[in-house]
Design a protein around this motif. Sequence first.
Motif, short mmCIF file in Angstrom:
data_model
loop_
_atom_site.label_atom_id
_atom_site.label_comp_id
_atom_site.label_asym_id
_atom_site.label_seq_id
_atom_site.Cartn_x
_atom_site.Cartn_y
_atom_site.Cartn_z
N ALA A 107 3.88 1.28 -3.64
CA ALA A 107 4.08 1.40 -2.19
C ALA A 107 3.17 0.40 -1.47
O ALA A 107 3.58 -0.28 -0.53
CB ALA A 107 3.78 2.82 -1.74
N PHE A 108 1.92 0.31 -1.94
CA PHE A 108 0.97 -0.63 -1.35
C PHE A 108 1.48 -2.06 -1.49
O PHE A 108 1.51 -2.82 -0.50
CB PHE A 108 -0.40 -0.46 -2.03
CG PHE A 108 -1.28 -1.68 -1.88
CD1 PHE A 108 -1.82 -2.01 -0.64
CD2 PHE A 108 -1.54 -2.50 -2.97
CE1 PHE A 108 -2.61 -3.14 -0.49
CE2 PHE A 108 -2.32 -3.63 -2.83
CZ PHE A 108 -2.85 -3.96 -1.59
N LYS A 109 1.89 -2.43 -2.69
CA LYS A 109 2.30 -3.82 -2.94
C LYS A 109 3.51 -4.21 -2.10
O LYS A 109 3.63 -5.36 -1.66
CB LYS A 109 2.56 -4.04 -4.42
CG LYS A 109 1.25 -4.11 -5.18
CD LYS A 109 1.41 -4.31 -6.65
CE LYS A 109 0.05 -4.56 -7.28
NZ LYS A 109 -0.12 -3.83 -8.54
N GLU A 110 4.42 -3.28 -1.86
CA GLU A 110 5.58 -3.58 -1.03
C GLU A 110 5.17 -3.72 0.44
O GLU A 110 5.65 -4.60 1.16
CB GLU A 110 6.65 -2.49 -1.20
CG GLU A 110 7.96 -2.76 -0.50
CD GLU A 110 8.79 -3.89 -1.11
OE1 GLU A 110 8.32 -4.57 -2.04
OE2 GLU A 110 9.94 -4.09 -0.64
N ALA A 111 4.26 -2.85 0.88
CA ALA A 111 3.83 -2.87 2.29
C ALA A 111 3.11 -4.17 2.64
O ALA A 111 3.14 -4.60 3.80
CB ALA A 111 2.94 -1.66 2.58
N VAL A 112 2.47 -4.78 1.65
CA VAL A 112 1.75 -6.05 1.89
C VAL A 112 2.67 -7.08 2.55
O VAL A 112 2.23 -7.91 3.35
CB VAL A 112 1.20 -6.61 0.54
CG1 VAL A 112 0.80 -8.06 0.68
CG2 VAL A 112 0.03 -5.77 0.06
N LYS A 113 3.96 -7.00 2.25
CA LYS A 113 4.91 -7.98 2.80
C LYS A 113 5.14 -7.81 4.30
O LYS A 113 5.60 -8.73 4.96
CB LYS A 113 6.27 -7.86 2.09
CG LYS A 113 6.21 -8.11 0.60
CD LYS A 113 7.57 -7.80 -0.03
CE LYS A 113 7.50 -7.85 -1.54
NZ LYS A 113 8.74 -7.31 -2.15
N TYR A 114 4.87 -6.60 4.83
CA TYR A 114 5.28 -6.30 6.21
C TYR A 114 4.14 -5.92 7.14
O TYR A 114 4.35 -5.66 8.32
CB TYR A 114 6.33 -5.18 6.20
CG TYR A 114 7.48 -5.53 5.28
CD1 TYR A 114 8.34 -6.57 5.61
CD2 TYR A 114 7.67 -4.85 4.08
CE1 TYR A 114 9.38 -6.93 4.76
CE2 TYR A 114 8.71 -5.20 3.24
CZ TYR A 114 9.56 -6.23 3.58
OH TYR A 114 10.57 -6.59 2.74
N CYS A 115 2.93 -5.81 6.58
CA CYS A 115 1.78 -5.48 7.42
C CYS A 115 0.53 -5.87 6.66
O CYS A 115 0.62 -6.41 5.56
CB CYS A 115 1.77 -3.98 7.75
SG CYS A 115 1.59 -2.93 6.28
N LYS A 116 -0.63 -5.59 7.22
CA LYS A 116 -1.88 -5.90 6.52
C LYS A 116 -2.35 -4.64 5.82
O LYS A 116 -3.15 -3.88 6.36
CB LYS A 116 -2.94 -6.36 7.53
CG LYS A 116 -2.52 -7.56 8.36
CD LYS A 116 -3.24 -8.81 7.92
CE LYS A 116 -2.79 -10.06 8.64
NZ LYS A 116 -1.37 -10.41 8.41
N SER A 117 -1.80 -4.39 4.65
CA SER A 117 -2.17 -3.14 3.98
C SER A 117 -3.39 -3.35 3.09
O SER A 117 -3.58 -4.41 2.48
CB SER A 117 -1.00 -2.56 3.19
OG SER A 117 -0.50 -3.49 2.28
N ASN A 118 -4.24 -2.34 3.08
CA ASN A 118 -5.49 -2.38 2.33
C ASN A 118 -5.63 -1.13 1.48
O ASN A 118 -5.34 -0.03 1.95
CB ASN A 118 -6.70 -2.43 3.27
CG ASN A 118 -6.69 -3.68 4.12
OD1 ASN A 118 -6.70 -4.79 3.60
ND2 ASN A 118 -6.61 -3.49 5.43
N VAL A 119 -6.11 -1.32 0.24
CA VAL A 119 -6.42 -0.17 -0.60
C VAL A 119 -7.85 0.27 -0.26
O VAL A 119 -8.79 -0.50 -0.47
CB VAL A 119 -6.30 -0.53 -2.09
CG1 VAL A 119 -6.76 0.64 -2.95
CG2 VAL A 119 -4.86 -0.92 -2.43
N ILE A 120 -8.01 1.46 0.30
CA ILE A 120 -9.37 1.92 0.63
C ILE A 120 -9.97 2.74 -0.51
O ILE A 120 -11.16 2.99 -0.54
CB ILE A 120 -9.42 2.71 1.95
CG1 ILE A 120 -8.55 3.96 1.89
CG2 ILE A 120 -9.04 1.81 3.13
CD1 ILE A 120 -8.87 4.95 2.99
N TRP A 121 -9.13 3.17 -1.42
CA TRP A 121 -9.62 3.84 -2.63
C TRP A 121 -8.57 3.71 -3.70
O TRP A 121 -7.37 3.87 -3.43
CB TRP A 121 -9.90 5.33 -2.36
CG TRP A 121 -10.60 5.99 -3.52
CD1 TRP A 121 -11.94 6.08 -3.72
CD2 TRP A 121 -9.98 6.63 -4.66
NE1 TRP A 121 -12.21 6.72 -4.91
CE2 TRP A 121 -11.01 7.06 -5.50
CE3 TRP A 121 -8.66 6.85 -5.04
CZ2 TRP A 121 -10.77 7.74 -6.70
CZ3 TRP A 121 -8.40 7.51 -6.25
CH2 TRP A 121 -9.46 7.95 -7.07
#
Length: 364
Positions: A107-121
Motif C-alpha cells: 500500500a505504501f509503495k503504491e501511494a508513493v506515486k500519488y502523494c508524499k508517503s512516508n513509513v513512520i514505523w
Amino acid sequence: GSERVFNFAAGPAILPENVLRRAESELYNWRGSGMSVMEMSHRGKEFRSIIEKAESDLRTLLNISSDYAVLFLQGGATTQFAAVPLNLCTPSDAVDFVVTGSWGDKAFKEAVKYCKSNVIWSGKSEKYTKVPSFDGLEQNPDAKYLHICANETIHGVEFKGYPTPRNRAGLLVADMSSNFCSKPVDVNNFGLIYAGAQKNVGPSGVTIVIVRKDLIGNAQEITPVMLDYKIHADNNSLYNTPPCFGIYMCGLVFEDLLAQGGLVEVEKNNIKKGQMLYDAIDQSKGFYRCPVEKSVRSLMNVPFTLEKSELEEEFVKEAAKEKMLQLKGHRSVGGIRASIYNAMPLAGVEKLVAFMKDFQARHG
Ligand code: PMP
C-alpha cells in the motif's frame, strides 16, 4: 467426491455452507424473477433491491452512520492502494504509513506515486511480528492521514486497538481486507476503511469502501473515473456495471452474520477458534512455533513453522489427505498458515488441532 473439505485458504476462502446452499437454490431463478442474478440488469428493480439490502445490512452490522458512504467497487484492495491517495491527497500532501507486514508495504509503495508517503514505523527488521506501541509513534502533524493494515494476512499480525491519528485532520485509514466483519469496529474512528470481499464476506471481485462523506469530492485531476469515490457515491455504486453476483453473495453473507447475532457473537466464535489453535501451537513444546508477538496474533490468519522445517511439506500433504486444504504458508514466508475466517467452523479447527497433535506424536 461430493464431500466438502475444510478450506484453510487465505482468500478466496471458505464461505458459510448455508450461504452457498441458499445461492444454489436461488441460482437458476432468483425469487421468481425468472432469471439468475447473473443475468439481471444492474439497473432493474430486482438488482437494486439486492444492493440496497446488502448496504443496509452492512450498515447494521458495523453500525455505520449516515456520515459515511458505503461503496461496492471492483479492482480488489490493490486498486484502493492507489484510489485512497488519489481521492484524499494532492501530489504534495504527506501521508504516514505504519507497516506491519507485506500488504501495508505494498500500500505504501503504491501511494508513493500519488502523494508524499512516508513509513513512520516498519516491522520489517523484526520479520513483521509486531505492532508498535502507539505512544511512541512519531506522526507527521502535516500528514493527510495515517494508514494501517488492520490485519496482515501473510504475517498474521492484527491490530487489537487503533492508534490515534495525530495529523491535523485526525484521519486514520485502514485496509481491513482480511479481518473485515470478524469483530465489531467503531467506524467513527476511521476516515476510510477498505476491504476486498474474498476473505470474510464473499467472492473475489467485490471491494468495499466505507468513507466519511466529507472526504469525498476532492480527487486529483488525473484520477480515473473508476477510482473516483464521488462518481461511485453519487451513483450508489451503479455508475457502471458493478460485480452484481458478487454483491449478491456479500449480501447473503451479511444476512447470515446478522442471523448469527451480529459481530459481537461472530467475534466470540473467532476468539474461541483462535485460542484453540494458538494454544495447540504454544503447548507443543516447540514442535510448532508462531513467531508473532502474543498480544497481536491474528484471529484470522495463523502462521506457524515446524521446528523440523523439513517436515512442513509432509504436514501439508498429510493434512490434505484428511480433507484439510491450503495449509501451506505464503510463498514469501514459507511454513504453515491456517486461515480461519468467520466461515471456518469450530469443527474445522478442532480437526486441525487433533491432526497437529497426532502428527507431533508420530514425528516428534
Ligand atoms: N490487503 C490485504 C490485507 C490482503 O490480504 C490482500 C489480499 N490477500 C490485499 C490487500 C490485496 O487484495 P486484492 O487481491 O483483492 O487486490
